[in-house]
Scaffold this motif. Sequence first.
Motif, PDB file in Angstrom:
ATOM      1  N   ASP A  50     -19.156  54.017  33.858  1.00 20.72           N
ATOM      2  CA  ASP A  50     -19.668  54.527  32.573  1.00 20.72           C
ATOM      3  C   ASP A  50     -18.829  54.033  31.402  1.00 20.72           C
ATOM      4  O   ASP A  50     -19.371  53.646  30.362  1.00 20.72           O
ATOM      5  N   ARG A  51     -17.510  54.041  31.549  1.00 23.04           N
ATOM      6  CA  ARG A  51     -16.637  53.571  30.471  1.00 23.04           C
ATOM      7  C   ARG A  51     -16.859  52.096  30.177  1.00 23.04           C
ATOM      8  O   ARG A  51     -16.891  51.676  29.024  1.00 23.04           O
ATOM      9  N   VAL A  52     -16.992  51.298  31.228  1.00 22.20           N
ATOM     10  CA  VAL A  52     -17.203  49.861  31.043  1.00 22.20           C
ATOM     11  C   VAL A  52     -18.534  49.608  30.348  1.00 22.20           C
ATOM     12  O   VAL A  52     -18.612  48.816  29.406  1.00 22.20           O
ATOM     13  N   LEU A  53     -19.582  50.293  30.799  1.00 19.87           N
ATOM     14  CA  LEU A  53     -20.890  50.121  30.164  1.00 19.87           C
ATOM     15  C   LEU A  53     -20.816  50.480  28.683  1.00 19.87           C
ATOM     16  O   LEU A  53     -21.326  49.746  27.832  1.00 19.87           O
ATOM     17  N   THR A  54     -20.159  51.590  28.376  1.00 18.73           N
ATOM     18  CA  THR A  54     -20.025  52.020  26.981  1.00 18.73           C
ATOM     19  C   THR A  54     -19.195  51.022  26.188  1.00 18.73           C
ATOM     20  O   THR A  54     -19.559  50.612  25.081  1.00 18.73           O
ATOM     21  N   LYS A  55     -18.078  50.604  26.760  1.00 15.38           N
ATOM     22  CA  LYS A  55     -17.165  49.680  26.083  1.00 15.38           C
ATOM     23  C   LYS A  55     -17.848  48.367  25.754  1.00 15.38           C
ATOM     24  O   LYS A  55     -17.628  47.789  24.694  1.00 15.38           O
ATOM     25  N   LEU A  56     -18.708  47.903  26.643  1.00 14.01           N
ATOM     26  CA  LEU A  56     -19.362  46.617  26.459  1.00 14.01           C
ATOM     27  C   LEU A  56     -20.715  46.725  25.759  1.00 14.01           C
ATOM     28  O   LEU A  56     -21.351  45.717  25.477  1.00 14.01           O
ATOM     29  N   GLY A  57     -21.149  47.951  25.503  1.00 15.91           N
ATOM     30  CA  GLY A  57     -22.434  48.128  24.838  1.00 15.91           C
ATOM     31  C   GLY A  57     -23.609  47.789  25.742  1.00 15.91           C
ATOM     32  O   GLY A  57     -24.652  47.353  25.271  1.00 15.91           O
ATOM     33  N   LEU A  58     -23.441  47.997  27.036  1.00 20.40           N
ATOM     34  CA  LEU A  58     -24.489  47.697  28.003  1.00 20.40           C
ATOM     35  C   LEU A  58     -25.100  49.005  28.499  1.00 20.40           C
ATOM     36  O   LEU A  58     -24.510  50.072  28.354  1.00 20.40           O
ATOM     37  N   ARG A  59     -26.298  48.897  29.125  1.00 20.50           N
ATOM     38  CA  ARG A  59     -26.981  50.106  29.561  1.00 20.50           C
ATOM     39  C   ARG A  59     -27.157  50.204  31.065  1.00 20.50           C
ATOM     40  O   ARG A  59     -27.333  51.305  31.582  1.00 20.50           O
ATOM     41  N   THR A  60     -27.146  49.079  31.773  1.00 19.97           N
ATOM     42  CA  THR A  60     -27.430  49.119  33.208  1.00 19.97           C
ATOM     43  C   THR A  60     -26.390  48.340  34.007  1.00 19.97           C
ATOM     44  O   THR A  60     -25.695  47.471  33.475  1.00 19.97           O
ATOM     45  N   ARG A  61     -26.353  48.638  35.296  1.00 18.55           N
ATOM     46  CA  ARG A  61     -25.466  47.900  36.203  1.00 18.55           C
ATOM     47  C   ARG A  61     -25.892  46.438  36.295  1.00 18.55           C
ATOM     48  O   ARG A  61     -25.059  45.558  36.459  1.00 18.55           O
ATOM     49  N   ALA A  69     -10.098  51.031  15.238  1.00 18.03           N
ATOM     50  CA  ALA A  69     -11.470  51.106  15.739  1.00 18.03           C
ATOM     51  C   ALA A  69     -11.736  49.927  16.667  1.00 18.03           C
ATOM     52  O   ALA A  69     -11.465  48.792  16.317  1.00 18.03           O
ATOM     53  N   PRO A  70     -12.258  50.203  17.871  1.00 18.55           N
ATOM     54  CA  PRO A  70     -12.542  49.103  18.781  1.00 18.55           C
ATOM     55  C   PRO A  70     -13.714  48.279  18.269  1.00 18.55           C
ATOM     56  O   PRO A  70     -14.676  48.826  17.730  1.00 18.55           O
ATOM     57  N   PRO A  71     -13.642  46.958  18.412  1.00 19.03           N
ATOM     58  CA  PRO A  71     -14.770  46.129  17.976  1.00 19.03           C
ATOM     59  C   PRO A  71     -15.982  46.376  18.869  1.00 19.03           C
ATOM     60  O   PRO A  71     -15.823  46.633  20.059  1.00 19.03           O
ATOM     61  N   PRO A  72     -17.176  46.331  18.317  1.00 22.05           N
ATOM     62  CA  PRO A  72     -18.367  46.569  19.126  1.00 22.05           C
ATOM     63  C   PRO A  72     -18.685  45.380  20.017  1.00 22.05           C
ATOM     64  O   PRO A  72     -18.232  44.276  19.774  1.00 22.05           O
ATOM     65  N   GLY A  73     -19.494  45.619  21.032  1.00 20.18           N
ATOM     66  CA  GLY A  73     -20.018  44.535  21.846  1.00 20.18           C
ATOM     67  C   GLY A  73     -19.074  44.084  22.942  1.00 20.18           C
ATOM     68  O   GLY A  73     -18.039  44.673  23.185  1.00 20.18           O
ATOM     69  N   PRO A  74     -19.445  43.025  23.643  1.00 15.51           N
ATOM     70  CA  PRO A  74     -18.729  42.597  24.826  1.00 15.51           C
ATOM     71  C   PRO A  74     -17.413  41.885  24.570  1.00 15.51           C
ATOM     72  O   PRO A  74     -16.882  41.253  25.441  1.00 15.51           O
ATOM     73  N   ARG A  75     -16.858  41.989  23.382  1.00 18.71           N
ATOM     74  CA  ARG A  75     -15.557  41.384  23.143  1.00 18.71           C
ATOM     75  C   ARG A  75     -14.438  42.346  23.524  1.00 18.71           C
ATOM     76  O   ARG A  75     -13.276  42.043  23.368  1.00 18.71           O
ATOM     77  N   GLN A  76     -14.804  43.522  23.981  1.00 16.72           N
ATOM     78  CA  GLN A  76     -13.815  44.498  24.405  1.00 16.72           C
ATOM     79  C   GLN A  76     -13.023  43.959  25.594  1.00 16.72           C
ATOM     80  O   GLN A  76     -13.552  43.244  26.433  1.00 16.72           O
ATOM     81  N   THR A  77     -11.780  44.332  25.649  1.00 15.56           N
ATOM     82  CA  THR A  77     -10.944  43.950  26.775  1.00 15.56           C
ATOM     83  C   THR A  77     -10.988  45.048  27.825  1.00 15.56           C
ATOM     84  O   THR A  77     -10.802  46.210  27.513  1.00 15.56           O
ATOM     85  N   LEU A  78     -11.223  44.663  29.060  1.00 18.29           N
ATOM     86  CA  LEU A  78     -11.244  45.623  30.152  1.00 18.29           C
ATOM     87  C   LEU A  78      -9.844  45.777  30.726  1.00 18.29           C
ATOM     88  O   LEU A  78      -9.077  44.818  30.771  1.00 18.29           O
ATOM     89  N   THR A  79      -9.546  46.989  31.198  1.00 17.56           N
ATOM     90  CA  THR A  79      -8.292  47.185  31.909  1.00 17.56           C
ATOM     91  C   THR A  79      -8.393  46.477  33.258  1.00 17.56           C
ATOM     92  O   THR A  79      -9.486  46.081  33.684  1.00 17.56           O
ATOM     93  N   ARG A  80      -7.267  46.351  33.928  1.00 19.10           N
ATOM     94  CA  ARG A  80      -7.270  45.695  35.242  1.00 19.10           C
ATOM     95  C   ARG A  80      -8.218  46.434  36.192  1.00 19.10           C
ATOM     96  O   ARG A  80      -9.030  45.820  36.881  1.00 19.10           O
ATOM     97  N   ARG A  81      -8.158  47.749  36.208  1.00 11.97           N
ATOM     98  CA  ARG A  81      -9.008  48.535  37.111  1.00 11.97           C
ATOM     99  C   ARG A  81     -10.485  48.400  36.728  1.00 11.97           C
ATOM    100  O   ARG A  81     -11.350  48.260  37.589  1.00 11.97           O
ATOM    101  N   GLU A  82     -10.767  48.430  35.421  1.00 14.21           N
ATOM    102  CA  GLU A  82     -12.149  48.264  34.976  1.00 14.21           C
ATOM    103  C   GLU A  82     -12.696  46.901  35.385  1.00 14.21           C
ATOM    104  O   GLU A  82     -13.853  46.787  35.795  1.00 14.21           O
ATOM    105  N   ALA A  83     -11.862  45.879  35.288  1.00 10.92           N
ATOM    106  CA  ALA A  83     -12.287  44.537  35.694  1.00 10.92           C
ATOM    107  C   ALA A  83     -12.553  44.493  37.204  1.00 10.92           C
ATOM    108  O   ALA A  83     -13.522  43.855  37.649  1.00 10.92           O
ATOM    109  N   GLU A  84     -11.717  45.167  37.991  1.00 11.07           N
ATOM    110  CA  GLU A  84     -11.933  45.231  39.448  1.00 11.07           C
ATOM    111  C   GLU A  84     -13.266  45.903  39.760  1.00 11.07           C
ATOM    112  O   GLU A  84     -14.048  45.410  40.572  1.00 11.07           O
TER     113      GLU A  84
END
Length: 124
Positions: free
Chosen positions: A96-107, A51-66
Motif C-alpha cells: 500500500d505504501r509503495v502504491l501510494t508513494k508512486l501514485g499507482l493504483r494496482t499491483r 514535501a515528497p515529489p509526486p509520481g514515480p520519482r519517489q525513492t523506495l526503501t530497500r524493503r519496499e524495493a524488495e
Amino acid sequence: MPEPIAEIVDRWLAQARAKVGRATGRLVAEGRRLTPEEAVGLVLANEPDDAPPPGPRQTLTRREAEVTALVARGLTNRDIAAQLFLSVRTVEVHVDRVLTKLGLRTRTQLAAWAHEEGLLPEDK
C-alpha cells in the motif's frame, strides 16, 4: 553547451543520475522538453522542502524495493511474507505504501513500473 560547462554539469549531476538509475534517460528527456519558463516555474514553485515529489520519482526503501520486485514476479502477499519472513499484514502495508508513494493504483501497474525501472534481475 560549451564542453567545459558540460563537464562541470556532468560531475555535478553524477550522484543524482546514479541514484535515479535506469530512469535517468527518461527524466533528462522530460527536462529537455521544458521551456525555460516552465523550468524556472518548477524551480520557483512554492512547495515546502519536505514535501515528497509526486509520481514515480519517489525513492523506495530497500524493503519496499524488495517487496516491489516480488510483486512484479507475481508473488502473492502470503508468498512474499514467507520469503521475507514478515507477516502478511506487514507486506500489505508495504505494498500500500509503495502504491501510494508512486501514485499507482494496482499491483499490475506496480509490476509494470518495476520492470520499467529495472528492479528485477535479468535472470528471473
